[in-house]
Design a protein around this motif. Structure first.
Motif, short mmCIF file in Angstrom:
data_model
loop_
_atom_site.label_atom_id
_atom_site.label_comp_id
_atom_site.label_asym_id
_atom_site.label_seq_id
_atom_site.Cartn_x
_atom_site.Cartn_y
_atom_site.Cartn_z
N THR A 1 0.84 -1.21 0.00
CA THR A 1 0.00 0.00 0.00
C THR A 1 0.87 1.25 0.00
OG1 THR A 1 -1.76 -1.17 1.18
CG2 THR A 1 -1.81 1.23 1.25
N ALA A 2 1.95 1.22 0.79
CA ALA A 2 2.87 2.36 0.83
C ALA A 2 3.58 2.52 -0.51
CB ALA A 2 3.89 2.16 1.95
N TYR A 3 4.03 1.41 -1.11
CA TYR A 3 4.67 1.46 -2.43
C TYR A 3 3.74 2.10 -3.46
CZ TYR A 3 8.47 -1.87 -1.24
OH TYR A 3 9.57 -2.47 -0.72
N GLN A 4 2.50 1.66 -3.47
CA GLN A 4 1.54 2.16 -4.45
C GLN A 4 1.33 3.66 -4.29
OE1 GLN A 4 -2.56 0.77 -4.04
NE2 GLN A 4 -2.74 0.67 -6.27
N ALA A 5 1.17 4.12 -3.04
CA ALA A 5 0.97 5.54 -2.79
C ALA A 5 2.20 6.36 -3.21
CB ALA A 5 0.67 5.77 -1.30
N ASP A 6 3.39 5.83 -2.91
CA ASP A 6 4.62 6.56 -3.26
C ASP A 6 4.79 6.69 -4.77
OD1 ASP A 6 5.37 6.93 -0.61
OD2 ASP A 6 6.54 5.07 -0.52
N VAL A 7 4.57 5.60 -5.50
CA VAL A 7 4.76 5.63 -6.95
C VAL A 7 3.67 6.46 -7.62
CG1 VAL A 7 4.87 4.24 -9.06
CG2 VAL A 7 6.01 3.44 -6.98
N LEU A 8 2.44 6.34 -7.15
CA LEU A 8 1.36 7.15 -7.72
C LEU A 8 1.61 8.64 -7.48
CD1 LEU A 8 -1.87 5.12 -6.87
CD2 LEU A 8 -0.94 5.61 -9.15
N GLY A 9 2.14 8.98 -6.30
CA GLY A 9 2.47 10.38 -6.02
C GLY A 9 3.54 10.89 -6.96
N PHE A 10 4.54 10.06 -7.21
CA PHE A 10 5.61 10.42 -8.15
C PHE A 10 5.05 10.63 -9.56
CE2 PHE A 10 8.53 8.81 -11.42
CZ PHE A 10 9.60 9.68 -11.26
N LEU A 11 4.22 9.71 -10.02
CA LEU A 11 3.66 9.80 -11.36
C LEU A 11 2.74 11.03 -11.50
CD1 LEU A 11 2.81 6.03 -12.00
CD2 LEU A 11 4.79 7.33 -12.84
N ALA A 12 1.99 11.32 -10.44
CA ALA A 12 1.11 12.49 -10.48
C ALA A 12 1.93 13.78 -10.57
CB ALA A 12 0.23 12.52 -9.23
N PHE A 13 3.06 13.81 -9.85
CA PHE A 13 3.93 14.99 -9.93
C PHE A 13 4.47 15.16 -11.34
CE2 PHE A 13 8.18 16.74 -10.19
CZ PHE A 13 7.99 18.00 -9.65
N MET A 14 4.94 14.07 -11.94
CA MET A 14 5.50 14.16 -13.29
C MET A 14 4.46 14.62 -14.30
SD MET A 14 8.67 13.68 -13.24
CE MET A 14 9.82 13.26 -11.93
N GLN A 15 3.22 14.22 -14.07
CA GLN A 15 2.15 14.68 -14.97
C GLN A 15 1.97 16.19 -14.86
OE1 GLN A 15 -1.59 12.50 -14.84
NE2 GLN A 15 -2.71 14.41 -14.99
N ARG A 16 1.95 16.71 -13.63
CA ARG A 16 1.81 18.16 -13.44
C ARG A 16 3.05 18.89 -13.94
NH1 ARG A 16 0.15 16.24 -8.42
NH2 ARG A 16 2.10 16.98 -7.46
N HIS A 17 4.19 18.29 -13.69
CA HIS A 17 5.48 18.91 -14.05
C HIS A 17 5.61 19.08 -15.56
CE1 HIS A 17 9.60 20.07 -13.38
NE2 HIS A 17 10.08 19.07 -14.11
N HIS A 18 5.12 18.11 -16.30
CA HIS A 18 5.22 18.16 -17.77
C HIS A 18 3.92 18.55 -18.44
CE1 HIS A 18 9.30 16.62 -18.05
NE2 HIS A 18 9.00 15.71 -17.13
N THR A 19 2.88 18.76 -17.64
CA THR A 19 1.54 19.14 -18.15
C THR A 19 1.09 18.23 -19.29
OG1 THR A 19 2.42 20.79 -19.72
CG2 THR A 19 1.89 21.55 -17.48
N GLU A 20 1.31 16.94 -19.11
CA GLU A 20 0.85 15.97 -20.10
C GLU A 20 0.55 14.65 -19.41
OE1 GLU A 20 3.92 15.12 -22.91
OE2 GLU A 20 5.31 14.33 -21.41
#
Length: 304
Positions: free
Chosen positions: A29-48
Motif C-alpha cells: 500500500t505504501a509502495y503504491q501511494a509513493d509511486v502514484l504520487g511520483f507519477l502524479a507529480f511528473m504529470q503536473r510537471h510536464h503538463t501531459e
C-alpha cells in the motif's frame, strides 16, 4: 491523467512484489501511494498525460524537481528516501520489461538522514511499565490482557502486530513460538515463563471463548484486538511514570534486544529472534548500547 498502460504496469509490479518479494500488504500500500504520487507529480510537471513513453524520458532534472517539491511540502528525509526507493524499484522492474534506460532515476541519491537510534527502556523502567499498564483498566480481564501483550513485546521481542496475530491455538503458550513476521518470514522465538504466566492469567479471566481459530487477544466486544488499546494503555502508563513519548509498545521490543545485547547476547542470534532481514538493522542496537555506556561513563567521570 496516468495512462491505462502505466496503471496496468503499476498493478503488475505490485503483484510481482507480493508474489516474489514477499512484501506485506502494508508495504505494498505504501509502495503504491509513493509511486502514484511520483507519477502524479511528473504529470503536473510536464503538463501531459503520463504514459509508458513519457515515464521512460524522465531526466535527472525531473528527479531533482520531484524531490525538491516533496521536501517543500514537508516530507521528511526518511519518508522521501522510502518513496525514492519505491520509485527506483518500480523503474528497475519496468525498464527491464519495456527496454528503456532507467539511469536518471536509479542514479538519484536519497537525502541524507541522521540515523535514528531506538529508544529502549532500562530494565527497571520496563518492569514499572508492566506494573503501570495493569492499573490502566478497572476491568480485570482487560488489565490482564494488556499486561500479557506488553510482556510478549518485551519478553519475546515480538512486534505488536505479531503478538496480536496469535490465535487461541497458541494457548497455553508453548516453550517456543513459531512467528510469521514481515515478508512472511518465519522464526522461532523462545517463550519466557513470565510471558506464559501473563498469557495464562489473561486466558483464565477472558470472558470470550478461546477457540483455536479465533484471535488470542480480544477486544471488549469479543472481536480481534487492535493495536490502539495497547498503545493507549502505554500512553497512560508512561504519563503516570513520567517517561518520554518514546516509551511506546515498540520501545518494549527495542528494550528486549538491548537488554539481551547488554547481557552478552550474540548479535546474529538476536537478529534471528527479532526477525530482522538484515544484520545491519540489528547492529543499530550496538550503537544504542554504546551510547548508554558513554552516558554512564560521563556521569561517573564528569569533565572538569
Amino acid at each position: 491523467m496516468i495512462s491505462p498502460a502505466l496503471t496496468d504496469a503499476l498493478g503488475r509490479w505490485l503483484d510481482h512484489e507480493r508474489a516474489l518479494g514477499g512484501a506485506a500488504q502494508n508495504t505494498l500500500t505504501a509502495y503504491q501511494a509513493d509511486v502514484l504520487g511520483f507519477l502524479a507529480f511528473m504529470q503536473r510537471h510536464h503538463t501531459e498525460a503520463q504514459g509508458l513513453a513519457a515515464i521512460a524520458r524522465v531526466t535527472v532534472s525531473d528527479m531533482r524537481s520531484w524531490m525538491a517539491h516533496e521536501r517543500g511540502r514537508g516530507l521528511s528525509a526518511r519518508s522521501l528516501a522510502r518513496a525514492l526507493s519505491a520509485v527506483k524499484s518500480f523503474y528497475r522492474w519496468l525498464s527491464a520489461r519495456e527496454g528503456f534506460e532507467p539511469t536518471a532515476v536509479l542514479s538519484t541519491r536519497a537525502p541524507r538522514m541522521k540515523a535514528r537510534l531506538p529508544r529502549p527502556l532500562d530494565e527497571e523502567a520496563a518492569h514499572r511499565v508492566l506494573e503501570a499498564v495493569e492499573l490502566q483498566s478497572t476491568e480485570p480481564w482487560v488489565a490482564a490482557r494488556d499486561v500479557a501483550v506488553v510482556t510478549l513485546l518485551w519478553g519475546c521481542g515480538l512486534r505488536i502486530s505479531e503478538a496480536l496475530s496469535l490465535t487461541g491455538a497458541e494457548a497455553p503458550l508453548p516453550d517456543t513460538l513459531r512467528i510469521t513476521g514481515k515478508g512472511g518470514k518465519e522464526r522461532l522465538v523462545p517463550v519466557l515463563p513470565a510471558a506464559r504466566q501473563a498469557v495464562s492469567a489473561y486466558v483464565k479471566l477472558c470472558p470470550h471463548p478461546m477457540d483455536a481459530a479465533l484471535p488470542l487477544f480480544r477486544g471488549v466486544r469479543g472481536g480481534a484486538l487492535s493495536p490502539r488499546p495497547i498503545q493507549k494503555a502505554m500512553e497512560a502508563a508512561r504519563m503516570q511514570l513520567g517517561l518520554p513519548p518514546t516509551a511506546t509498545p515498540h520501545a518494549m521490543r527495542h528494550s528486549f534486544a538491548t537488554h539481551l545485547l547488554s547481557a552478552g547476547g550474540d548479535l546474529r542470534a538476536i537478529q534471528e529472534l527479532l526477525g530482522h532481514a538484515s544484520l545491519s538493522t540489528t547492529q543499530t542496537y550496538t550503537a544504542v548500547d554504546a551510547a548508554r555506556l558513554m552516558e554512564i561513563y560521563d556521569k561517573a567521570h564528569p569533565r572538569a
